[in-house]
Structures are given as C-alpha cells and as structure tokens.
Design a protein around this motif. Structure first.
Motif, PDB file in Angstrom:
ATOM      1  N   THR A 212       0.895  -1.319  -0.051  1.00  0.00           N
ATOM      2  CA  THR A 212      -0.223   0.050   0.121  1.00  0.00           C
ATOM      3  C   THR A 212       0.896   1.298  -0.144  1.00  0.00           C
ATOM      4  N   ASP A 213       2.098   1.105   0.589  1.00  0.00           N
ATOM      5  CA  ASP A 213       3.025   2.446   0.928  1.00  0.00           C
ATOM      6  C   ASP A 213       4.001   2.533  -0.186  1.00  0.00           C
ATOM      7  N   PHE A 214       4.195   3.903  -0.753  1.00  0.00           N
ATOM      8  CA  PHE A 214       5.152   3.889  -1.853  1.00  0.00           C
ATOM      9  C   PHE A 214       5.529   5.299  -1.850  1.00  0.00           C
ATOM     10  N   ALA A 215       6.869   5.346  -2.474  1.00  0.00           N
ATOM     11  CA  ALA A 215       7.331   6.614  -2.711  1.00  0.00           C
ATOM     12  C   ALA A 215       8.075   6.497  -4.109  1.00  0.00           C
TER      13      ALA A 215
ATOM     14  N   VAL B 269       5.018  10.778  -2.216  1.00  0.00           N
ATOM     15  CA  VAL B 269       4.628   9.722  -1.611  1.00  0.00           C
ATOM     16  C   VAL B 269       3.317   9.551  -1.372  1.00  0.00           C
ATOM     17  N   GLY B 270       2.652   8.272  -1.296  1.00  0.00           N
ATOM     18  CA  GLY B 270       1.315   8.023  -1.221  1.00  0.00           C
ATOM     19  C   GLY B 270       0.980   6.644  -0.782  1.00  0.00           C
ATOM     20  N   ARG B 271      -0.273   6.406  -0.529  1.00  0.00           N
ATOM     21  CA  ARG B 271      -0.792   5.193  -0.039  1.00  0.00           C
ATOM     22  C   ARG B 271      -1.859   4.723  -0.956  1.00  0.00           C
ATOM     23  N   ARG B 272      -1.879   3.463  -1.247  1.00  0.00           N
ATOM     24  CA  ARG B 272      -2.833   2.792  -1.998  1.00  0.00           C
ATOM     25  C   ARG B 272      -4.083   2.167  -1.265  1.00  0.00           C
ATOM     26  N   ALA B 273      -5.321   1.833  -1.526  1.00  0.00           N
ATOM     27  CA  ALA B 273      -6.207   1.106  -0.830  1.00  0.00           C
ATOM     28  C   ALA B 273      -5.756  -0.332  -0.694  1.00  0.00           C
TER      29      ALA B 273
ATOM     30  N   ILE C 191       7.467  15.360  -1.527  1.00  0.00           N
ATOM     31  CA  ILE C 191       8.612  15.212  -0.515  1.00  0.00           C
ATOM     32  C   ILE C 191       9.616  15.817  -0.959  1.00  0.00           C
ATOM     33  N   PRO C 192      10.518  16.353   0.053  1.00  0.00           N
ATOM     34  CA  PRO C 192      11.692  17.010  -0.302  1.00  0.00           C
ATOM     35  C   PRO C 192      13.052  16.338  -0.551  1.00  0.00           C
ATOM     36  N   ASP C 193      14.034  17.198  -1.308  1.00  0.00           N
ATOM     37  CA  ASP C 193      14.993  16.138  -1.717  1.00  0.00           C
ATOM     38  C   ASP C 193      15.761  15.709  -0.475  1.00  0.00           C
ATOM     39  N   ALA C 194      15.576  16.364   0.765  1.00  0.00           N
ATOM     40  CA  ALA C 194      16.328  15.562   1.938  1.00  0.00           C
ATOM     41  C   ALA C 194      15.745  14.304   2.502  1.00  0.00           C
ATOM     42  N   MET C 195      14.650  14.136   2.069  1.00  0.00           N
ATOM     43  CA  MET C 195      13.988  12.942   2.391  1.00  0.00           C
ATOM     44  C   MET C 195      14.436  11.769   1.618  1.00  0.00           C
ATOM     45  N   SER C 196      14.927  10.600   1.919  1.00  0.00           N
ATOM     46  CA  SER C 196      14.954   9.568   0.793  1.00  0.00           C
ATOM     47  C   SER C 196      13.552   8.902   0.433  1.00  0.00           C
ATOM     48  N   TYR C 197      13.766   8.239  -0.437  1.00  0.00           N
ATOM     49  CA  TYR C 197      12.582   7.489  -1.031  1.00  0.00           C
ATOM     50  C   TYR C 197      12.446   6.494  -0.078  1.00  0.00           C
ATOM     51  N   GLU C 198      13.472   5.850   0.656  1.00  0.00           N
ATOM     52  CA  GLU C 198      13.166   4.593   1.711  1.00  0.00           C
ATOM     53  C   GLU C 198      12.272   5.248   2.905  1.00  0.00           C
ATOM     54  N   GLN C 199      12.816   6.399   3.426  1.00  0.00           N
ATOM     55  CA  GLN C 199      12.204   7.131   4.572  1.00  0.00           C
ATOM     56  C   GLN C 199      10.964   7.392   4.196  1.00  0.00           C
TER      57      GLN C 199
END
Length: 306
Positions: A65-68, A88-92, A113-121
């Motif tokens: 459900t959770d993705f970036a 970043v978002g969330r699917r049903a 999301i800002p550049d300072a935030m990684s995709y994993e975060q």
C-alpha cells in the motif's frame, strides 16, 4: 514492468516476480515510477486472505500500500503534481500495487517530498505514521500531561507514536526488547520497559494504552488503563472492556493529511524515521518474512527501482 505478485491467497501463497504491460494514467491519475515501498503487517494479512471481507482483492494480486517515487506521466485533469516530482502516497489495501516498478494513483492523493528525504524514508511513512497519529489523537484523544503506554515502541507504528505522544506533552512509557530500550529513550520515551523481564501492569495506570501486538499482550493491556482510560488496539478489536474502561479499535484508512503533517515535521527536524532493512524487489518474500518475525526495528522497505 516488474512486479511481485501472488496468484492465490493463503498461508502457502508464494510471492513471484512477473513482467506486466505498461500502465496508462486515466483522467485525474498519474503514473508513478516507484522507487521504494513500505512493508506492513497488513500486507501479510492480505496475502493470507484474512482481509477479504474488509478489503476484497482480486487475483493475481500485487501486495503493498505504501510507496514513494517520481511522477512519470499525468492523465487529463491531473492537477497538483508535476512530471518529475518526488512524491509519497498510499494505495487502498484491496488495490495494492506498491511492490512493483510503477503504479497509478489519484493526483490529489499524492504528497510531495523534499530532496532531503530519501525514498526509503518516505515509503516508511504512510501506514506507520498515519496509524500512530490516528491512534493517539483521533481514537485516543490524547491530551497534554496524560500518561500513555505504547507497546512495541521500536516498531514501525510504535516509533512514530512515541515521538508524537512526547511532542504532545504526554508522559510516555514504551515497551521493547532489551536491545531497543536505549532507542526508546532516544525517541523520547520517559520510561523504557523490557517486555520480557518487566511487568507493565505494575506501573501506575495510564490514560491511553496503544496495543500494536495483540494476543496475550492485548488481554493483559486491560490492566494498564486507569478508571475511565482507553485501550486502543491496532491488531484486533478489543475484548469486552472491564468496568470503567473503554476500548476502540484503530482502523486506519486515509493517509494524505497525515503524510502532509509527517513531511512538514521531517522538514523541521522533528521526526525521526527508522529503517530496519531494505530489500530489492526480487527479495520481497524476505522482506515480508522480516515483518512477520515481529522483530523489525522501525520499518522494512522494498527498494523497487535499481
């Protein structure tokens, strides 16, 4: 595109990597190139077929459900995001789809999301932060000065709950294994309890107890709230409450508002995001096993892009 999928529900369901045709966004949708996907206990329940009455899903099913990721293309009328933007978002849960190279999502459900935030975060945020926020403030009605107990405070939901409860001015007690007690204190817990050797039921009563574990812990947790206090379980509906106590199951659904808050807090340096481990898409089964172990320290993440 590549995707991790199942072709049957149940305990024996095997996660397999498959190649699927390209996706095309419809009106109001965007195509997101997924960089990372968060793994949640709910994914295990969906794969096991335990949530079909609540979140019906069709086979073959792509969990997650959770993705970036990054916006790759936009359909007609998709406003508020731009191609190339990091989101970043969330699917049903019934739709799933995050354990893949791409997915389609409503443009208005995505948060930049800002550049300072990684995709994993970022991928660690939607369900974990959103559930913690709802449990504390929507379900639990937590107020400044109240006492709150967070079970599994080093976990994906618990680590966010400890931080937000402390920031709200509450006295925070959290449980974890011995190796994670110092982590709990770093997150802001006033008291860190070893769930193996210490008995939380002997502590002064709490205004709110968040149960992220279930089973025997859920039953014993009824001895935690004070007279008039609340137990907020995240795993299963509470058993009948003893006299003078209340219980309310935390059923998390909407992530967008919580994500905006989480991103803003991260930008101000007021939110730590714990990553337990990162697994390539080809090892999605290993990532699910790590969550199933119950010993993850923070969030387990699948890195979908290379």
């Amino acid at each position: 595109m590549q995707a991790a999928m199942i072709r049957q529900f149940g305990a024996d369901a095997a996660v397999q990597i498959a190649s699927l045709p390209p996706l095309v966004p419809a009106a109001g949708e965007v195509l997101v190139r997924i960089e990372a996907a968060g793994v949640n206990p709910l994914d295990l329940k969906m794969i096991g077929g335990h949530m079909q009455t609540v979140f019906p899903a069709r086979l073959p099913y792509i969990p997650g459900t959770d993705f970036a990721g990054r916006v790759e293309a936009a359909g007609p009328g998709a406003h508020g995001v731009q191609v190339g933007q990091r989101v970043v978002g969330r699917r049903a849960p019934g739709d799933g789809g995050a354990f893949a190279g791409y997915l389609l999502a409503p443009a208005d459900a995505l948060v930049a999301i800002p550049d300072a935030m990684s995709y994993e975060q970022a991928a660690a945020l939607p369900t974990g932060f959103g559930t913690a926020r709802q449990a504390l403030f929507d379900t639990g009605r937590l107020q400044r000065g109240q006492r709150v107990l967070v079970h599994a405070g080093a976990g994906g939901v618990g680590s966010f709950a400890v931080q937000r409860a402390k920031a709200a001015g509450s006295h925070v007690t959290a449980t974890a294994s011995a190796r994670n007690l110092e982590l709990l204190r770093d997150l802001g817990a006033d008291e860190a309890i070893d769930y193996v050797n210490d008995d939380f039921t002997r502590l002064p009563p709490f205004d709110l107890v968040l149960d992220t574990i279930g089973g025997d812990t859920a039953m014993r947790s009824w001895r935690g709230p004070r007279e008039g206090g609340m137990l907020a379980p995240l795993v299963a509906s509470p058993t009948p409450a003893p006299a003078g106590r209340h219980g309310a199951f935390v059923f998390f659904a909407e992530a967008t508002a919580a994500l905006r808050e989480a991103v803003a807090l991260f930008g101000k340096g007021e939110l730590a995001i714990l990553i337990d481990s990162v697994h390539p898409l080809e090892q999605a089964g290993k990532a699910l096993d790590r969550v199933a172990s119950g010993h993850a320290r923070g969030k387990v993440v699948i890195r979908t892009a290379r």
